[in-house]
Design a protein around this motif. Structure first.
Motif, PDB file in Angstrom:
ATOM      1  N   GLU A  26       0.780  -1.339   0.122  1.00 45.53           N
ATOM      2  CA  GLU A  26       0.066   0.043   0.103  1.00 45.53           C
ATOM      3  C   GLU A  26       1.010   1.177  -0.076  1.00 45.53           C
ATOM      4  O   GLU A  26       0.516   2.221  -0.877  1.00 45.53           O
ATOM      5  N   VAL A  65      -5.204  -4.244  -1.000  1.00 49.96           N
ATOM      6  CA  VAL A  65      -3.959  -5.259  -0.719  1.00 49.96           C
ATOM      7  C   VAL A  65      -4.411  -6.451  -0.155  1.00 49.96           C
ATOM      8  O   VAL A  65      -5.166  -6.838   0.702  1.00 49.96           O
ATOM      9  N   ALA A  77      -1.011  -5.519  -4.631  1.00 50.43           N
ATOM     10  CA  ALA A  77      -1.799  -4.131  -4.440  1.00 50.43           C
ATOM     11  C   ALA A  77      -2.686  -4.100  -5.590  1.00 50.43           C
ATOM     12  O   ALA A  77      -2.172  -4.276  -6.679  1.00 50.43           O
TER      13      ALA A  77
END
Length: 124
Positions: A6, A70, A75
């Motif tokens: 992230e 995620v 992601a």
């Protein structure tokens, strides 16, 4: 401790929106692959850098995060831009760097929105 997927993707969006090719390049592993499905896959950080240099020279691109999911070391970024384009990127992150990226967007819509010649889009 290395950055999470992230954190890496959020840093990628910030660098992308700033047109900061140096910062983008550093987010990729040396042997990373970037496959924007409208084009052939790019292998290696220098090829990925060249892509960003070329694209930022011909278009003003903005990435607005719509959703960021995620799962482990991956992601998924759903994005839009102020011109109405939408797309999705899947990032595989290892040791705080992008090792593989796959992006989905409509190439012809991108060319139209950016005012680029459609003939060139069909050649690429």
């Amino acid at each position: 401790m290395s950055a999470s997927p992230e954190q890496v993707v959020r840093a990628w969006v910030d660098a992308f929106n700033a047109g900061n090719v140096d910062a983008l390049e550093q987010l990729y592993a040396e042997d990373a692959v970037n496959h924007q499905v409208a084009y052939d896959p790019l292998h290696g950080r220098s090829a990925i850098r060249a892509l960003f240099e070329r694209e930022f020279a011909r278009a003003r691109m903005v990435c607005v995060i719509e959703n960021l999911f995620v799962d482990g070391d991956r992601a998924i970024l759903e994005w839009s831009d102020p011109l109405g384009l939408r797309g999705c990127g899947i990032f595989h992150v290892a040791d705080g760097r992008i090792v593989h990226q796959r992006g989905y967007f409509d190439k012809l819509s991108f060319y139209r929105a950016q005012g680029l010649p459609l003939e060139k889009a069909l050649e690429e």
